[in-house]
Design a protein around this motif. Structure first.
Motif, PDB file in Angstrom:
ATOM      1  N   ARG A  78      20.208  24.925  24.727  1.00 54.26           N
ATOM      2  CA  ARG A  78      19.427  24.617  25.927  1.00 54.26           C
ATOM      3  C   ARG A  78      19.766  25.583  27.063  1.00 54.26           C
ATOM      4  NH1 ARG A  78      20.258  18.044  26.252  1.00 54.26           N
ATOM      5  NH2 ARG A  78      19.470  17.541  24.150  1.00 54.26           N
ATOM      6  N   LEU A  79      20.980  26.077  27.045  1.00 52.66           N
ATOM      7  CA  LEU A  79      21.397  27.005  28.091  1.00 52.66           C
ATOM      8  C   LEU A  79      20.539  28.271  28.055  1.00 52.66           C
ATOM      9  CD1 LEU A  79      23.364  27.889  30.316  1.00 52.66           C
ATOM     10  CD2 LEU A  79      24.935  28.641  28.531  1.00 52.66           C
TER      11      LEU A  79
ATOM     12  N   HIS B 120      25.025  21.344  23.279  1.00 59.10           N
ATOM     13  CA  HIS B 120      23.674  21.692  23.736  1.00 59.10           C
ATOM     14  C   HIS B 120      23.590  23.146  24.216  1.00 59.10           C
ATOM     15  CE1 HIS B 120      23.418  17.373  23.526  1.00 59.10           C
ATOM     16  NE2 HIS B 120      24.215  17.218  24.566  1.00 59.10           N
TER      17      HIS B 120
ATOM     18  N   GLU C  79      23.823  30.923  40.276  1.00 59.22           N
ATOM     19  CA  GLU C  79      23.588  29.572  39.756  1.00 59.22           C
ATOM     20  C   GLU C  79      24.865  29.014  39.136  1.00 59.22           C
ATOM     21  OE1 GLU C  79      20.830  27.694  39.756  1.00 59.22           O
ATOM     22  OE2 GLU C  79      19.394  29.113  40.594  1.00 59.22           O
TER      23      GLU C  79
ATOM     24  N   ILE D 135      26.448  26.806  36.369  1.00 60.04           N
ATOM     25  CA  ILE D 135      26.101  26.273  35.054  1.00 60.04           C
ATOM     26  C   ILE D 135      27.200  25.300  34.624  1.00 60.04           C
ATOM     27  CG2 ILE D 135      25.639  26.826  32.645  1.00 60.04           C
ATOM     28  CD1 ILE D 135      24.788  29.630  33.571  1.00 60.04           C
TER      29      ILE D 135
ATOM     30  N   GLU E  57      17.641  28.524  26.750  1.00 55.80           N
ATOM     31  CA  GLU E  57      16.263  28.175  27.065  1.00 55.80           C
ATOM     32  C   GLU E  57      16.053  28.012  28.571  1.00 55.80           C
ATOM     33  OE1 GLU E  57      15.569  24.670  24.823  1.00 55.80           O
ATOM     34  OE2 GLU E  57      15.599  25.676  22.867  1.00 55.80           O
ATOM     35  N   SER E  58      17.045  27.398  29.244  1.00 58.49           N
ATOM     36  CA  SER E  58      16.917  27.133  30.684  1.00 58.49           C
ATOM     37  C   SER E  58      17.171  28.370  31.517  1.00 58.49           C
ATOM     38  CB  SER E  58      17.887  26.023  31.094  1.00 58.49           C
ATOM     39  OG  SER E  58      17.656  24.854  30.363  1.00 58.49           O
ATOM     40  N   PHE E  59      18.081  29.239  31.063  1.00 57.41           N
ATOM     41  CA  PHE E  59      18.429  30.433  31.822  1.00 57.41           C
ATOM     42  C   PHE E  59      17.985  31.672  31.037  1.00 57.41           C
ATOM     43  CE2 PHE E  59      21.158  27.141  33.489  1.00 57.41           C
ATOM     44  CZ  PHE E  59      21.159  27.389  34.853  1.00 57.41           C
ATOM     45  N   SER E  60      18.901  32.225  30.266  1.00 60.50           N
ATOM     46  CA  SER E  60      18.597  33.412  29.464  1.00 60.50           C
ATOM     47  C   SER E  60      19.729  33.620  28.477  1.00 60.50           C
ATOM     48  CB  SER E  60      18.459  34.642  30.363  1.00 60.50           C
ATOM     49  OG  SER E  60      19.708  34.929  30.994  1.00 60.50           O
TER      50      SER E  60
END
Length: 556
Positions: free
Chosen positions: A173-174, A170, A245, A247, A176-179
């Motif tokens: 998605r990383l 996934h 953050e 991850i 998309e969620s962060f940058s």
């Protein structure tokens, strides 16, 4: 594998190997380390990079073979050949990878400098084309080249060699969620982690956006590929911190052995990718190792499918083998052993289902279940007055568990949950785990010792323990493997080997437990050799939990 840094030649380091008993004329202007063979040559260079010098009377096929082995094992090493007598075939030595070939000792120092400069320049030029700019690791092009060279070497050496492919799950998605920057940070950090747990002789590469690959060469045995996968999987357990953050990482690992893919690079990659898909279905940073579909492997495949539900269906249980005083009259504790009783396969031997747990990546889950079950049972016996207060329960740790960064927290959490003090628990680990450990695992053992948990080295004598490790690590027991014990009392060689192990352990202030004691003659001889404890069928086979109190009562 990272390319070498340019060698600094103010005080050159030379690794020197003389072939065919040629008398070395060692240069005085450099530090020279003599190496007995090609293997020690490679190992020495990997510990401290310098220039390799191969010395021989003249050209020979043996020289050519050693040169070829060295250039393939250490493609970043500058290499010079010096001959006592010239030969028309010297040009072939250059074709095989030597940077310089000289016959005059006076030319050696300039040749060393030239070889190092040439190799550094070559590496620099290749790095621009063949290295991934984000991680500094080899890219797909260099990886493919290295894989083909490794397979050629594997054909000749017959040493086990494996391919491991890691996919981050996934990964889109990383971003998309962060940058995208967070994604790059994760890849760079993971690259460093993987580099820290792989050998210099292996090739670690980034072969895709979220895909890493490792060529693991010269494995001591095929089982070592499991340990490689476990080390890689462990790197996914710790989150990556980006701009404050945390991850979390999730990945899947597929692996294959070269021998099972007919030495073909395409097949090897295909088989690793096939089982990678299976690992994705399991989840939890799992790994799966490819097996060819022989009749035995089809049986194994059936076990793999069945074992996923074995815990939920209550097919897994624990048995306990007593650990006794040498006279057999006092019980010192029990070793907890996992058992699987399947409705179709029947009682599946541990030597069959434990490897299945390892290759499917389920060993961690089952191992912690076994630890918790054994501790709960032992606490119950103590509460009921059915076990001596000074007895202990021994539980085996798997390699995957041992290298977990939060191992101590998990174990102490289980003890706290079931209400069992650390003084009642012994953890059994293998020699291989000791040798592959690092400062973090040493700290873990020290923390467990602080909580009065004992540590035993299981199957001692079957691996490659460092005496220095035995002396410095917090270890309490050595368990001599049954393969050595069965010769005790039978022949003098068996007595001598066991006696030397017992003497070694006692000199390090460790207690000794003999495994697999089945004959009274063995027991008697072990008493004479000074062994401390024993277990085996002479005293009792592994018992179901409900039968243990009856056995303990007979020892009271």
């Amino acid at each position: 594998m990272a390319y070498m840094k340019p060698v600094q030649f103010e005080t050159p380091i030379v690794f020197w190997h003389s072939i065919d008993d040629a008398e070395p004329a060692l240069p005085r202007a450099v530090r020279v380390y003599l190496c007995e063979d090609g293997k020690s040559l490679a190992e020495s260079w990997m510990e401290s990079e310098g220039v390799i010098v191969l010395h021989a009377s003249t050209y020979s096929e043996r020289l050519a073979q050693i040169l070829e082995y060295t250039t393939q094992a250490l493609p970043e090493a500058p290499l010079v050949v010096i001959l006592n007598f010239p030969d028309m075939r010297m040009e072939r030595l250059l074709e095989l990878g030597a940077q310089e070939v000289v016959t005059n000792p006076a030319e050696l120092i300039p040749a060393i400098r030239t070889a190092a400069t040439r190799k550094a320049r070559e590496c620099s030029l290749r790095s621009n084309r063949y290295l991934d700019p984000l991680t500094g690791l080899p890219n797909r092009y260099l990886f493919q080249d290295r894989l083909e060279h490794s397979l050629e070497a594997h054909k000749r050496s017959k040493q086990p060699m494996g391919l491991v492919i890691l996919d981050l799950n996934h990964f889109h998605r990383l971003s998309e969620s962060f940058s995208h920057a967070a994604g790059d940070a994760v890849l760079a950090e993971l690259g460093e982690r993987l580099r820290s747990v792989t050998r210099k002789s292996d090739t670690l590469a980034r072969i895709g956006g979220n895909t890493f690959a490792l060529i693991a060469e010269n494995l001591r045995q095929t089982r070592n590929l499991i340990q490689v996968c476990e080390k890689i999987s462990a790197q996914l357990d710790v989150p990556v911190t980006f701009q404050g953050e945390k991850i979390k990482l999730s990945g899947s690992i597929g692996a294959a052995l070269a021998g099972e893919a007919d030495h073909d690079a395409g097949n090897l990659i295909l088989h690793a990718e096939q089982v990678l898909s299976g690992a994705k279905q399991i989840g939890q940073n799992s790994y799966v190792i490819y097996s060819a579909h022989s009749a035995e492997d089809r049986i194994r495949g059936g076990l793999e499918k069945a074992i996923y539900h074995a815990l939920d269906n209550r097919q897994i249980s624990m048995e306990y083998q007593p650990q006794m005083s040498m006279d057999g009259e006092r019980i010192y504790g029990v070793e907890a052993l996992m058992r699987w009783n399947h409705p179709v396969f029947g009682h599946v031997p541990p030597e069959q289902f434990i490897p299945v747990l390892e290759t499917t990546g389920l060993i961690e889950k089952f191992g912690m279940w076994a630890l918790e079950s054994a501790c709960q049972q032992f606490r119950q016996w103590l509460d009921d007055g059915l076990m001596p207060e000074d007895a202990r329960v021994s539980v085996n740790l798997t390699s995957r568990q041992f290298f977990q960064p939060d191992l101590a927290d998990q174990i102490l959490g289980i003890l706290d949950e079931v209400g069992l003090a650390g003084k009642y628990l012994t953890l059994e680990i293998t020699e291989a785990m000791i040798m592959e450990g690092n400062n973090r695992t040493a700290d873990t053992l020290a923390r467990l010792r602080f909580e009065n948990i004992a540590i035993a080295i299981d199957d001692f004598g079957t691996g490659y323990s460092s005496f220095a490790s035995l002396r410095t690590l917090p270890i309490d027991y050595l368990k001599i493997d049954r393969d050595f014990i069965k010769s005790v009392g039978v022949d003098s060689a068996g007595d001598a080997i066991a006696g030397s192990m017992i003497h070694l352990a006692h000199s390090l202030k460790l207690k000794v437990i003999a495994e697999g004691v089945e004959q009274e003659s063995t027991q008697s001889r072990l008493v004479g050799l000074g062994c401390d404890e024993c277990q085996g069928y002479l005293f009792s086979k592994p018992l179901a939990a409900e039968r243990v109190p009856e056995f303990v009562a007979r020892c009271a």
